[in-house]
Structures are given as structure tokens and as C-alpha cells.
Design a protein around this motif. Structure first.
Motif, PDB file in Angstrom:
ATOM      1  N   UNK A 199       0.819  -1.201   0.000  1.00 43.71           N
ATOM      2  CA  UNK A 199       0.000   0.000   0.000  1.00 43.71           C
ATOM      3  C   UNK A 199       0.855   1.254   0.000  1.00 43.71           C
ATOM      4  N   UNK A 200       0.262   2.401  -0.230  1.00 42.66           N
ATOM      5  CA  UNK A 200      -1.172   2.656  -0.391  1.00 42.66           C
ATOM      6  C   UNK A 200      -1.691   2.149  -1.738  1.00 42.66           C
ATOM      7  N   UNK A 201      -3.008   2.022  -1.843  1.00 43.99           N
ATOM      8  CA  UNK A 201      -3.611   1.373  -3.000  1.00 43.99           C
ATOM      9  C   UNK A 201      -4.367   2.348  -3.908  1.00 43.99           C
ATOM     10  N   UNK A 202      -4.090   3.633  -3.754  1.00 48.38           N
ATOM     11  CA  UNK A 202      -4.854   4.626  -4.513  1.00 48.38           C
ATOM     12  C   UNK A 202      -4.422   4.710  -5.972  1.00 48.38           C
ATOM     13  N   UNK A 203      -3.202   4.275  -6.272  1.00 51.27           N
ATOM     14  CA  UNK A 203      -2.628   4.489  -7.609  1.00 51.27           C
ATOM     15  C   UNK A 203      -2.148   3.149  -8.148  1.00 51.27           C
ATOM     16  N   UNK A 204      -2.973   2.515  -8.982  1.00 52.48           N
ATOM     17  CA  UNK A 204      -2.663   1.186  -9.517  1.00 52.48           C
ATOM     18  C   UNK A 204      -2.890   1.204 -11.028  1.00 52.48           C
ATOM     19  N   UNK A 205      -2.387   0.187 -11.755  1.00 56.39           N
ATOM     20  CA  UNK A 205      -2.630   0.139 -13.206  1.00 56.39           C
ATOM     21  C   UNK A 205      -4.131   0.145 -13.516  1.00 56.39           C
ATOM     22  N   UNK A 206      -4.606   1.205 -14.156  1.00 57.69           N
ATOM     23  CA  UNK A 206      -6.045   1.447 -14.286  1.00 57.69           C
ATOM     24  C   UNK A 206      -6.750   0.366 -15.095  1.00 57.69           C
ATOM     25  N   UNK A 207      -6.144  -0.084 -16.199  1.00 54.50           N
ATOM     26  CA  UNK A 207      -6.829  -1.072 -17.037  1.00 54.50           C
ATOM     27  C   UNK A 207      -7.046  -2.379 -16.289  1.00 54.50           C
ATOM     28  N   UNK A 208      -6.033  -2.816 -15.554  1.00 57.64           N
ATOM     29  CA  UNK A 208      -6.164  -4.055 -14.791  1.00 57.64           C
ATOM     30  C   UNK A 208      -7.135  -3.883 -13.627  1.00 57.64           C
ATOM     31  N   UNK A 209      -7.097  -2.723 -13.010  1.00 56.32           N
ATOM     32  CA  UNK A 209      -8.032  -2.451 -11.909  1.00 56.32           C
ATOM     33  C   UNK A 209      -9.474  -2.552 -12.389  1.00 56.32           C
ATOM     34  N   UNK A 210      -9.769  -1.977 -13.547  1.00 56.26           N
ATOM     35  CA  UNK A 210     -11.131  -2.031 -14.075  1.00 56.26           C
ATOM     36  C   UNK A 210     -11.546  -3.472 -14.373  1.00 56.26           C
ATOM     37  N   UNK A 211     -10.608  -4.278 -14.849  1.00 59.27           N
ATOM     38  CA  UNK A 211     -10.919  -5.690 -15.097  1.00 59.27           C
ATOM     39  C   UNK A 211     -11.224  -6.423 -13.793  1.00 59.27           C
ATOM     40  N   UNK A 212     -10.427  -6.160 -12.760  1.00 60.58           N
ATOM     41  CA  UNK A 212     -10.615  -6.870 -11.494  1.00 60.58           C
ATOM     42  C   UNK A 212     -11.839  -6.386 -10.722  1.00 60.58           C
ATOM     43  N   UNK A 213     -12.335  -5.196 -11.025  1.00 62.71           N
ATOM     44  CA  UNK A 213     -13.566  -4.745 -10.377  1.00 62.71           C
ATOM     45  C   UNK A 213     -14.753  -5.647 -10.715  1.00 62.71           C
ATOM     46  N   UNK A 214     -14.637  -6.385 -11.801  1.00 62.60           N
ATOM     47  CA  UNK A 214     -15.708  -7.281 -12.234  1.00 62.60           C
ATOM     48  C   UNK A 214     -15.569  -8.694 -11.638  1.00 62.60           C
ATOM     49  N   UNK A 215     -14.542  -8.903 -10.841  1.00 66.73           N
ATOM     50  CA  UNK A 215     -14.225 -10.245 -10.341  1.00 66.73           C
ATOM     51  C   UNK A 215     -14.841 -10.460  -8.958  1.00 66.73           C
ATOM     52  N   UNK A 216     -15.261 -11.659  -8.692  1.00 61.14           N
ATOM     53  CA  UNK A 216     -15.758 -12.051  -7.374  1.00 61.14           C
ATOM     54  C   UNK A 216     -14.566 -12.536  -6.545  1.00 61.14           C
ATOM     55  N   UNK A 217     -14.246 -11.801  -5.485  1.00 63.49           N
ATOM     56  CA  UNK A 217     -13.090 -12.149  -4.666  1.00 63.49           C
ATOM     57  C   UNK A 217     -13.451 -13.045  -3.478  1.00 63.49           C
ATOM     58  N   UNK A 218     -14.701 -13.368  -3.321  1.00 63.27           N
ATOM     59  CA  UNK A 218     -15.085 -14.185  -2.163  1.00 63.27           C
ATOM     60  C   UNK A 218     -14.326 -15.507  -2.070  1.00 63.27           C
ATOM     61  N   UNK A 219     -13.980 -16.170  -3.207  1.00 64.62           N
ATOM     62  CA  UNK A 219     -13.241 -17.437  -3.075  1.00 64.62           C
ATOM     63  C   UNK A 219     -11.893 -17.322  -2.369  1.00 64.62           C
TER      64      UNK A 219
END
Length: 612
Positions: A239-259
Motif C-alpha cells: 500500500x497505499x492502493x490509490x494508484x494502480x494500473x487502471x486497465x487491470x483495476x477495471x478488469x478486477x472490479x468485475x471479479x468475485x473475490x469471495x473465493x
């Protein structure tokens, strides 16, 4: 045989070069015929030695890999690298950053190196320690570091003072900390980094920049037919986690992390926040993975992939409670999830692909293994704790004698015996998970004993059922603690920053390396001092810097027995300085700033030596 003889002669020649002409002639006259023949082949030997790349991510965690069963975080390049490599599956690191880095660099337990914590002057490694970079540099390797050093930000503690000929790093334990350059705080994208000690604004994402510069360094070394050692230590996914690769972040926003969540009973709001955090962490990890692929392709294009050792590991457990395979724990924990990392060892020329080795190995083993592979001897008189695991990789059937590895870390100025430690011996683990956050635990130590062979999640404490093992390992731990605590006189005294030399004419002092005195260590209300040393008395411009616009106030600067007061003007974060003579020798520098009858420390202090 000729290879070893040649290396011996090269080592002798490096000594000869430091002698007078008469002494050189005397030494050369004593060289054996074999040695002289070996000198003729020295350029061949240099070219035939393996190159070495160590890649270590920050807070990635031992379960954040597809090849270890993580079905959410994508690591396709590392998964492929694993199939082409040997995996050391029982490889251990410290529970937090700087201790792992000190052990990796020296082959020694970090308690021997004066590096015992991660900040406030306790993540500084004694400059007398001999690093793997120094050994390889002195043997003719080109050496470069890219990313996170975390063992001291000022002379003589920087990587450029400790064996690295090229360095591109951030200060402190991570970007987004009080050691950041003023005006570039928290910038993972377009960061201001330090290129060979010079503050340098850059364009791009930090991880991409580290790999870009490392590949340029490697390409130049190959062009000049020099062996190279490259240390790629990313600050991601720390961290901090405010500044990350934007394209990958947008892809992972669609992922279910519960597993991969350990706590699966989060309320909807908490689940959303945790999923967002994990999307950012996963984006950083996949970005590292992409860069690993770029690096391996670069080695192939340069024609050196076959004889380049590439190792990949993480520095401690994950920075959240998430999937760690069949273990338990996270960063700062001494349970296996906090101290176990995969080590992927890739060396096509010598090491078979697809294998797995289970003997107990650790961060202290990297230096001796690298030196063994490069056939570079340890300097005389250097005591290390690690052992080379190269025979395991090359011969597979080599016996690996039973050993003990101890991992311990907690806050504070001096370690306490039995506090937040784990001792490993084969399948046995003796552990006291008393917590990283405090310097001392109180009351009796409740030690636990586990058989990791049958109980990797540490659910069944066997301390009362196996008293003979318990007592033997408890005694072994006490002997270890006594030994590492007596490595040098005043073993846990923090190292000092040396000012006023040509190596660093301008010294930037930050809260990363000050000795915290009051308030929260990095809070606005905190105060502290720096332990300095100067070869001679000299005059300095002392600039006092604030993180936010200050009120009107006054500052008292104390340097040893010398004191001076200066006015602090309201609204000026920078540009407030006074000229002051600082003493020679060892002294303490403290700046007490008074605002409205409250005293605090500055954000940073810059000492600029005045010539003449």
C-alpha cells in the motif's frame, strides 16, 4: 578445475591491483603456471559465469499465484515460468519487509545486522555488513538494484554504498511514506525516484519503470560482455492502493473475490470495500507478472536466457487476510502464511524444469546459493547463517542435513526473547504468535508446537503431547537468540547517518530514519531525532521542512552541545533555513518546533554542507 583456478587468479589479481608496483611484481612472480594459464582464459570464464536476477515483490503473499491454486489473481507469466523452473515449496522469509531484505543481502539473520524493524531508524543495516552485491561486484559482475532497498536512505547505508553500481530506488519502506520527496508524495504513477542517488522525476508506472531500467542495464551489460547481477524489488503490491494500473483495476472490479477471502461473512458494505482493495492489489500483482514476461522475453532476445538465473519470491505474507493455500496467517504473523514464500528458481542451463524441492530453505540461503552458482568465494572472516541449496537443485539426491531456521520480528528498539518468533526444524514448528505491533509481550510466553507434515494449518498444538521435542526446540531457540544478540558489541544500537562527505554533500533526513521520541511515529504531533556522525566540524545550511503549511512559530535546533533558534514563518512548507556549524564525531540532531505552546518535530530536514 580450470574454471575454479581462473576465478582464484582473478581474485588474486584484484588484490594485486591495490598494491604498489614492486609488490605487484612480487605477487605475480608467485602465481602458478596453472594460474597464468587461467588468466589467459579469464575472459572466457567471465562470459561463461551465470548472470543472476532476483525478483522480490512486496506484500504479495504466499498464495497469490495461479500455480499455487489461486483462481482469482492472474499470474500467467509466473505460472509458465514455474513450469520451466524448479520450485522450492518450503522456503521461508521474515514476517515483515526490512528484516527479509537484510537477510537476503547478507546471508545472515537480520538481528546480526542491526536491522530489526521497518522504520524509525531500525530499518537501517550496519554499513560494515558484506552484501551479495559487494561480493559479485568485486568478482567482476555489474550490479544494479531497481525498486525497494529499505535498509537505509543516507550515506553510508544506501545501495550505491553497499555494492550496487547502478540504483533506481524509492526511499524508505514504500512510496507514500514520510520519506517521499517533497512535492511527489504517494506517486506510483510518474514518481520521483532516486537514480544513483539523484532525485529524478520520471514518467510511467513505478513497476514498469523498474523493469524498464533493469532491462536497459542488462542489455548494456550483455553488449559489453559482462556478467550481471540484477535485484528487482518492487514496492507493489504494498500500500497505499490509490494508484494502480487502471486497465487491470477495471478488469478486477468485475471479479468475485469471495473465493480467496478468509472472512466470508462480511456485510455488503465491508465486502464492497474489501473487494475494491483486492482489485487494486490484484492489478498490481498482474502488472508485476506482465513485467516478468517482458523480462524473460528480453533475456531470450539478448541470447542470455539459458545461462541466467532468475529467482522469484515475495518478502513476507500477504497484506490482507486472503488465500494462502493450506496455511494460516498474513503479513507480520509468524504462522506459515506470514513467513512462507514460494521460490521459483529458473536456470535452464543447469536446473531441470518442473521439479519441486521440499527441504527447509530460507532467505539467508540466497546469498550463499548465488555465490556458489557464480563460483565466487565468501570474503575471509565473514560469518553467514545460510547454506547454499545449489546442490539440491543440481543433483536432486544430495542429502540435506536437518537444520533449524528461526524467524522473528516485532516493533521496538531491542528484541525480546520468545516474542513473535517461529523456529522450524523439518516438520516441526515451535512458535509464539505474540504479535508484531509491540516491543514486548507481558506474562508467560505461551509457546505452541505443530507438526506441519500433518497439520499445515496449525490447528493442533502438540506442546503437551511431545514434551521432549518442545523442550529441545525451546532450548535451541534460546541458544539462537543469545547467539544473534551477541554478534557485535552493543549489538542492537542503531547505525548512524554520516554527513559532510563527498559521497553525500546534501543529506535529506526523514522520519523514516529518525529515532522516534513522542507522539505517533509519523503523526503530525510526533517528535524525534537523528543519530549522525561527521568526519569534521563544518558549516551547513539547515532547512526545516513541513508536510502541511505551518503556523507562525519557532524552532530550536540542537546538534550535540550546539543550539540555535530560528523563526518559522506561517504558510511556508519549504525554504525556511538557517546556517549552522555542526560538530565532528557522533552527535544527535533534534529540531523542536513550537506552535501554540505545543512542540513537534519537522517533516524532513535537509543539511547542505557549505564549502569554504
Amino acid at each position: 578445475m580450470l574454471y575454479r583456478s581462473a576465478l582464484s587468479v582473478v581474485a588474486q589479481l584484484s588484490v594485486v591491483a591495490q598494491l604498489s608496483v614492486v609488490a605487484q611484481l612480487s605477487v605475480v612472480a608467485q602465481l602458478s603456471v596453472v594460474g597464468l594459464l587461467a588468466m589467459c582464459f579469464s575472459s572466457f570464464v567471465m562470459a561463461d559465469r551465470p548472470n543472476v536476477i532476483v525478483i522480490m515483490s512486496d506484500d504479495q503473499g504466499g498464495g497469490d499465484y495461479g500455480f499455487l491454486g489461486n483462481e482469482v489473481i492472474r499470474t500467467p507469466q509466473l505460472d509458465q515460468m514455474r513450469t520451466q523452473s524448479t520450485l522450492l515449496s518450503h522456503f521461508y522469509v521474515s514476517p515483515v519487509c526490512a528484516p527479509t531484505r537484510a537477510s537476503l543481502m547478507t546471508g545472515r539473520y537480520n538481528y546480526r545486522t542491526r536491522c530489526i524493524d521497518t522504520y524509525v531508524g531500525r530499518a537501517m543495516m550496519d554499513p560494515q555488513e558484506v552484501t551479495v552485491a559487494e561480493c559479485l561486484r568485486d568478482a567482476g559482475y555489474r550490479t544494479g538494484i531497481y525498486g525497494k532497498w529499505h535498509l537505509g536512505d543516507n550515506y553510508p547505508l544506501r545501495p550505491m554504498d553497499q555494492g550496487f553500481e547502478e540504483s533506481l530506488i524509492h526511499r524508505g519502506g514504500g512510496i507514500g511514506q514520510p520519506s517521499d520527496p517533497i512535492g511527489a508524495e504517494g506517486k506510483y504513477t510518474d514518481p520521483t525516484l532516486f537514480l544513483n542517488g539523484v532525485e529524478t522525476p520520471m514518467k510511467g508506472y513505478c513497476t514498469d519503470l523498474y523493469f524498464d531500467h533493469a532491462m536497459k542495464f542488462i542489455g548494456q551489460a550483455v553488449k559489453e560482455k559482462q556478467s550481471f547481477f540484477t535485484y528487482l524489488a518492487t514496492n507493489a503490491p504494498h500500500g497505499p492502493f490509490h494508484d494502480v494500473p487502471e486497465d487491470l483495476y477495471q478488469e478486477y472490479l468485475k471479479v468475485d473475490f469471495k473465493p480467496i477471502l478468509i472472512n466470508k461473512r462480511l456485510n455488503p458494505q465491508r465486502l464492497k470495500a474489501e473487494s475494491d482493495k483486492l482489485a487494486r492489489i490484484a492489478a498490481m500483482i498482474t502488472n508485476i507478472d506482465q513485467n516478468v514476461g517482458r523480462l524473460l522475453n528480453h533475456l531470450e532476445q539478448l541470447g542470455v536466457k539459458d545461462n541466467t538465473i532468475v529467482m522469484y519470491l515475495n518478502d513476507n505474507g500477504p497484506n490482507s487476510m486472503r488465500y494462502v493455500g493450506n496455511m494460516r496467517g498474513m503479513k507480520t504473523h509468524v504462522d506459515d502464511g506470514g513467513v512462507r514464500s514460494p521460490l521459483v528458481f529458473h536456470w535452464p542451463k543447469q536446473v531441470p524444469a518442473g521439479g519441486e524441492l521440499k527441504p527447509l530453505c530460507a532467505h539467508i540461503d540466497l546469498m550463499p546459493t548465488i555465490l556458489d552458482a557464480c563460483q565466487v568465494p565468501l570474503p575471509e572472516g565473514i560469518k553467514i547463517d545460510g547454506r547454499s541449496f545449489l546442490p539440491l537443485l543440481a543433483e536432486r539426491k544430495t542429502t540435506w542435513p536437518t537444520r533449524q531456521v528461526v524467524l522473528q520480528a516485532h516493533r521496538g528498539n531491542e528484541p525480546q526473547a520468545f516474542h513473535n518468533f517461529a523456529l522450524h526444524e523439518g516438520r516441526w514448528k515451535l512458535v509464539h504468535p505474540s504479535g508484531f505491533g509491540k516491543e514486548r509481550f507481558t506474562g508467560a510466553a505461551k509457546l505452541e508446537l505443530y507438526d506441519l507434515g500433518t497439520d499445515p494449518q496449525q490447528r493442533h498444538d502438540l506442546a503437551s503431547q511431545r514434551p521432549e521435542v518442545f523442550q529441545r526446540l525451546k532450548g535451541a531457540y534460546q541458544a539462537w537468540f543469545d547467539d544473534v544478540s551477541s554478534s557485535r558489541p552493543d549489538n542492537y544500537a542503531p547505525p548512524r547517518i554520516v554527513i559532510g562527505t563527498d559521497h553525500e554533500p546534501v543529506s535529506v533526513l526523514t522520519r523514516q530514519d529518525w529515532r522516534h521520541q513522542s507522539g505517533r511515529p509519523w503523526g503530525a504531533d510526533s517528535n524525534g531525532f537523528w543519530l549522525l556522525e561527521s568526519p569534521a566540524p563544518a558549516t551547513y545550511d539547515v532547512e526545516v521542512i513541513f508536510h502541511t503549511e505551518p503556523k507562525q512559530g519557532r524552532a530550536q535546533i540542537t546538534a550535540g552541545e550546539t543550539q540555535l533558534e530560528m523563526q518559522i514563518d506561517a504558510g511556508k512548507k519549504r525554504g525556511q533555513s538557517v546556517r549552522m556549524k555542526l560538530p565532528a564525531g557522533k552527535f544527535k540532531l533534534q529540531v523542536d518546533v513550537q506552535f501554540d505552546n505545543k512542540v513537534q518535530g519537522p517533516h524532513q530536514v535537509i543539511l547542505t554542507k557549505v564549502n569554504g
